[in-house]
Design a protein around this motif. Sequence first.
Motif, mmCIF file in Angstrom:
data_model
loop_
_atom_site.group_PDB
_atom_site.id
_atom_site.type_symbol
_atom_site.label_atom_id
_atom_site.label_comp_id
_atom_site.label_asym_id
_atom_site.label_seq_id
_atom_site.Cartn_x
_atom_site.Cartn_y
_atom_site.Cartn_z
ATOM 1 N N VAL A 181 -10.761 -8.628 -26.939
ATOM 2 C CA VAL A 181 -9.533 -9.063 -27.741
ATOM 3 C C VAL A 181 -9.197 -8.057 -28.839
ATOM 4 C CG1 VAL A 181 -8.496 -10.753 -28.946
ATOM 5 C CG2 VAL A 181 -9.731 -11.538 -27.265
ATOM 6 N N ILE A 223 -8.861 -13.482 -20.256
ATOM 7 C CA ILE A 223 -10.111 -12.798 -20.929
ATOM 8 C C ILE A 223 -11.250 -14.053 -20.782
ATOM 9 C CG2 ILE A 223 -11.024 -12.195 -23.112
ATOM 10 C CD1 ILE A 223 -8.126 -10.732 -23.490
ATOM 11 N N PRO A 262 -9.566 -15.533 -27.291
ATOM 12 C CA PRO A 262 -8.492 -15.674 -26.318
ATOM 13 C C PRO A 262 -7.292 -16.277 -26.591
ATOM 14 C CG PRO A 262 -10.579 -15.985 -24.973
ATOM 15 C CD PRO A 262 -10.977 -16.195 -26.744
#
Length: 338
Positions: A181, A223, A262
């Motif tokens: 991220v 993710i 996420p």
Amino acid sequence: MTSKFELTALDALKDKVADLPQVDNAAADAARARQDSLTKPPGALGRLEELAIFMAGWQAVETPVINKAQALIFAGNHGVCAQGVNPFPQEVTVQMVANFEAGGAAINQLCQANGADLSVIALNLDNPTRDFTVHPAMSAEETLSAINAGAAAVDLDADILILGEMGIGNSTVAAALAHAVFGGTALDWVGRGTGSDDEGVKRKVDVVERAVALHGDANGLEILSTLGGREQAAICGAVLAARAARIPVLLDGYICTAATAPLFAVDPSLLDHCLVGHRSVEPGHQKLLFAMNKTPVLDFDMRLGEGSGAALALGILRSALACHNGMATFAEAGVSDA
């Protein structure tokens, strides 16, 4: 009453963001005005004042309360442990869940001391996620199932939600989520976890590098699916259900905070109702807090996980509200505020 929040597709969350409750600025302003009228110099209680105003904004009242605090600890196992990233066997996850249920862990004592109702939710521990250096950790369906299990566990009668986790190997998962991220290098995000030596740290760095490179096309909740675990997905679900119900959240340390990365990737505002209970000594946590613009409630050199730092921070939050609601104003006390 438990939450009815449900996510039907990983890419559906971005369409829900605008419909979720926002902070009540009028209530926050009223709480700020009350703080300025209490028998103390303005700002003299420091972060206690900020915490009271935060709670007022999310509970949408001038004088917020914590009558019921709920603590949820989610447990999961991880296929990436096949890469030798963990100094303890995965059986420890099952054993620690039993310890939580028997009342023998630190989180049990901290919840009792600070007035929180604890529930431990084991998520398919006999079936670890896949090794994310080879495959996505979870399918979209598995991810959604864990998200919705976390959401369903939230008690809508709670005034504050405390979140924590248990899962051997999940400090590697946390590092992978943070790296995916927020970028940087794998070394930025990898720490010793439950006691890795120098060689173990190098192994974790290599694993995180390979995993993030393999799944580099993922975004948002993808993710979470490619690099996360069931307990991380459940934490995300609980955060979303709490937001839908205007329940403020106390996240625990590095692993718990990284679990929500996420969500931050989908929209940073999804974490506006979340406080971070403490700053972990895991080196990646400081970087993560900076990236998320979060200031932890406590900094006690803790790295236990299992919600322990968040449960301890609950005591500070209760103290903040006790001062906010119980102190006399200058007018009530007959004290000059000139």
